[in-house]
Structure formats: structure tokens, C-alpha cells
Design a protein around this motif. Structure first.
Motif, PDB file in Angstrom:
ATOM      1  N   ASP A 104      12.954   3.258  -0.600  1.00  0.00           N
ATOM      2  CA  ASP A 104      11.559   3.291  -0.428  1.00  0.00           C
ATOM      3  C   ASP A 104      11.173   2.085  -1.171  1.00  0.00           C
ATOM      4  N   LYS A 143       1.716  -0.206   1.574  1.00  0.00           N
ATOM      5  CA  LYS A 143       1.113  -0.912   0.523  1.00  0.00           C
ATOM      6  C   LYS A 143       0.811  -2.648   0.964  1.00  0.00           C
ATOM      7  N   SER A 176       3.186   7.676   2.300  1.00  0.00           N
ATOM      8  CA  SER A 176       3.688   9.196   2.250  1.00  0.00           C
ATOM      9  C   SER A 176       4.330   9.500   3.540  1.00  0.00           C
TER      10      SER A 176
END
Ligand code: PMP
Length: 430
Positions: A241, A270, A108
């Protein structure tokens, strides 16, 4: 367990009447071991992260070695080998134009940084009215404020946060399907959308090819080329993204490669650390960095405490090296074939609307929302870990999952889908 239930907030469940949680004692390979000794085959890779599985000797060694040197130092005025080694790899591996790296603390935050970069870039060009973002419906970019404002307006709860979230422009999401001829009508819709809104926009942001948490939707890579051309024509930056898609999940190292498109800004997270630690990166082109740097503001207005955390960077370097030294493409292909084959029987079931796979991602979309508590108890009882949401039962296993575990995972999903009692009366998300 009682303390957990009474005091700890878990993602997207009530603190008053929470869904059950299962205590994990350890994890190794593709298995989670619960504190009562039960072992679960992990279909989630801890939300796309643990591509190498758990308790990975190479990553453990990297973390231990880095701990002995230092686990953290501030990045303001200091630098270190793990950050440089990671930056060097990211610049080398991502599409050619991406040369500058901002090391952020979570996915984020990396999206926040990307959006601030875009606004500062336009500001530096004297385009102070370009503070809006263009995006697809059905996207997901994170839970902090700026990313949330470009998440799908319905599943992202824009109604709930009306007045708090900035408002941006949403385009119908691209039609489903990664093959064949891309829909010409949709291409025209994209052009109209840009003509209507681009003059107020800093950037177009999207998840390339795979929209993840916003609906597990796969779309034609060719639309990314159209986006690139439209962004160039209208002086709008293009942000990819790749937090979920990066590091091989879709069969290419980065999903941008399916279209051979270089964005102006790219977010990674991630799987960056193989799921060990929280770390993300926002890469941009020289042009973006120079434009900001040569402006009167000079600096990018972001600099978090844990920027470039050495421990996370060292593990990320080890994770990337491990990935590249493995035949990850063959592994993803194998998982793709296995998921396609073993999930296919679900398509015949009355509860199931659609079964789709792409790269090492398998999705069963159901007609009605899943009763998460009930279906999860069944999955755990059967020895697998799957966490559905809304009408989506999906898996993205560690790349190292053996065929027999993959088969068991998929078979268990098919068995669960045959049972009406695992589905709620009405279709709804989360
Ligand atoms: N972007 C995408 C595409 C994601 O899938 C996620 C996480 N699901 C995020 C951003 C946010 O990342 P994080 O949860 O690390 O903040």
C-alpha cells in the motif's frame, strides 16, 4: 459556519461537540487563505496529497483542457486518452513486474480492489480456503470495511466493529529504525508467523517502510525483502500500500525501491493527482491478472461508476509529468535536512518522547495525547497548518515549500511542544 457545525460530518470528530473547523477561502503555493484573510503555511499537503502545493498552473491547465473535452464517461465499454496516458506512466514508473492497472476512485477502494484481486487469484488457483490476510500491527489502509479489517486492531477499532469485520492475522510491527542491521529476532518471528498462518492467507499487505496514519512508524527496508521471500515460499501474494508513500515522499519515487522489491499488487493514491481530485490505482503483475482472467470467473469482480474518471486521470498525468520534470529528489532531500535540523530542539523537551524524520516527513511523538483543539488554535494563530493526532505532531509539506516557511513550521511545532497546556492527561489515540 453554523450550518457546517450543525450538519456536516468532519473526519474523526463528534457531530454533537465537534472540534473547531477553519473556513478556507483559497489556497495557493504552500499557503491556505482563511476566509478572514489569514494565511497559513500548510504542513499537511492536505494529508500527503498536494506535493506541488496549491493552485498549480500546470494542473489547472490540465483540468480546464479536460473539462472542455469531457469530465466523465463510463469506463465500461469505453476508454479515453487520459486513462491510457496515466496507465502508461504508472506501468513505466512502478517496479518492473507491475503491468496491469485498475483505476479506482479513492485509496480505500484501491485497497478493497487489491484484497479482492488477491482472493480471486487464490480462488482461481483452486485455493478457496485462502481468504485471510497477513499484516503488521500498526498499519493503516483506509476506512472502508476490507481495509479497516487490516488496519491496526486497536487504533482501527476492531473491538467496536467485532462481528462486522472479517478477522485476519497480525504480526508485531517491525522494530523502529531504517538503518543498521535489521533485527535477527524479528526475522525469525516473521518466519514463525508465516509457518503458522500462511496456508490460509491470500496475501500479506503492508505499507512499505513508512506506516502512516497507524503511528508514523519507520522500519528497515530489509524486512520487505524477507517478506518477499516468505510470500514466495508460501504462495502468498505481497501487496504494498503505497498510497501515502508513493510519488517521492520517502526520497524514492516508490518506497518499494528502498528494498528493490516488486510486490505482486501495489496501491497508489493521494499524491497521484497532486491533491486535485480523488483517484487511486491498483497495479498488479501479469501473473495475477492472467490467473484471474484464465479462471472460470474470468473477470475481476469490481467496476465502480467513476472508474478511470477522465478529469482526474488528466490531472494525474499532468501531476506526474510536473513531478518528473522537477528535481523532486533534491527537494525531498532539502525538506529532510530542514525538518531534521529544525525539529531537533523538540527532542530536549519534557513533553517529547521522540523526534524522527524520513524523506520529507517530520514527526514529533509526545508522551501525552495532544489537545487537538487547543494546539490547532495556537498553530492557526501563529500562521501554520498542522493537524496532529493522538501523540503525534507530524508534517509532510508540499515539496515546493521554501526553507524559511519550513523553518517557521518546525519552529512553531517546537514552541508548541514546550507548552504543557497543549497536552491531555492520559495518552490515547485520536
Ligand atoms: N492507505 C494508506 C497508507 C493511507 O494513508 C490512506 C489514507 N490516509 C488510505 C489507504 C486510504 O485512502 P483514502 O482516504 O483515499 O480512502
Amino acid at each position: 459556519m453554523q450550518f457546517d457545525r450543525e450538519h456536516l460530518w468532519h473526519p474523526y470528530t463528534s457531530l454533537v461537540d465537534p472540534l473547531p473547523t477553519y473556513p478556507v477561502a483559497s489556497a495557493s503555493g504552500v499557503r491556505l487563505t482563511l476566509s478572514d484573510g489569514r494565511e497559513l503555511i500548510d504542513g499537511m499537503a492536505s494529508w500527503w496529497c498536494a506535493v506541488h502545493g496549491y493552485n498549480v498552473p500546470e494542473l489547472n491547465a490540465a483540468a480546464r483542457a479536460q473539462l472542455d473535452d469531457m469530465s466523465h464517461v463510463m469506463f465500461g465499454g469505453l476508454t479515453h486518452q487520459p486513462a491510457v496516458a496515466l496507465g502508461e506512466r504508472l506501468v513505466r514508473l512502478t517496479p518492473d513486474g507491475l503491468q496491469r492497472v485498475f483505476l479506482a476512485d479513492s485509496g480505500s477502494v484501491s485497497v478493497e480492489v487489491a484484497m479482492k484481486m488477491a482472493v480471486q487469484y487464490q480462488y482461481a488457483r483452486g485455493e478457496r480456503g485462502r481468504t485471510k490476510f497477513l499484516t503488521f500491527r500498526g498499519g493503516y489502509h483506509g476506512d472502508t470495511t476490507a481495509p479497516m479489517s487490516v488496519c491496526d486492531p486497536v487504533t482501527g477499532m476492531h473491538q467496536l466493529f467485532a462481528g462486522f469485520l472479517p478477522e485476519h492475522y497480525f504480526l508485531r510491527r517491525p522494530p523502529a529504525g531504517v538503518g543498521g542491521t535489521p533485527d535477527a529476532d524479528y526475522r525469525r518471528e516473521m518466519e514463525v508467523f508465516f509457518r503458522q498462518h500462511a496456508d490460509r492467507a491470500a496475501a500479506f499487505i503492508c505499507e512499505p517502510v513508512v506506516q502512516g496514519a497507524g503511528g508514523m512508524h519507520f522500519y528497515h527496508p530489509e524486512f520487505l525483502r524477507d517478506l518477499r521471500a516468505l510470500c514466495d515460499e508460501h504462495d502468498v501474494l505481497l501487496i504494498f500500500d503505497e498510497i501515502a508513500t508513493g510519488f517521492g515522499r520517502t526520497g524514492k519515487l516508490f518506497a518499494a525501491e528502498h528494498a528493490d522489491v516488486c510486490p505482486d499488487i501495489m496501491c497508489l493514491g493521494k499524491a497521484l493527482t497532486g491533491g486535485y481530485l480523488t483517484l487511486a490505482a491498483t497495479l498488479c503483475t501479469d501473473r495475477v491478472a492472467r490467473t484471474i482472467g484464465e479462471s472460470d470467473v474470468k473477470v475481476l469482480m469490481h467496476g465502480p461508476t467513476f472508474m478511470g474518471n477522465p478529469l482526474a486521470c488528466a490531472v494525474a498525468v499532468a501531476s506526474i509529468d510536473l513531478l518528473l520534470s522537477s528535481d523532486w529528489q533534491a527537494a525531498v532531500d532539502r525538506l529532510h535536512r530542514g525538518l531534521t535540523r529544525h525539529l531537533r530542539p523538540a527532542a530536549q523537551l519534557a513533553t517529547v518522547k521522540n523526534v524522527r524524520t524520513f524523506g520529507a516527513i517530520g514527526v514529533v511523538e509526545t508522551h501525552r495525547a495532544v489537545d487537538v483543539g487547543k494546539i490547532q488554535a495556537f498553530f492557526v494563530d501563529q500562521g501554520v497548518w498542522v493537524r496532529p493526532f493522538g501523540r503525534l505532531i507530524y508534517v509532510m509539506p508540499p515539496f515546493v515549500m521554501p526553507d524559511e516557511d519550513l523553518k517557521k513550521l518546525a519552529d512553531t511545532i517546537v514552541t508548541a511542544c514546550a507548552r504543557e497546556e497543549f497536552f491531555l492527561g492520559e495518552a490515547k489515540f485520536r
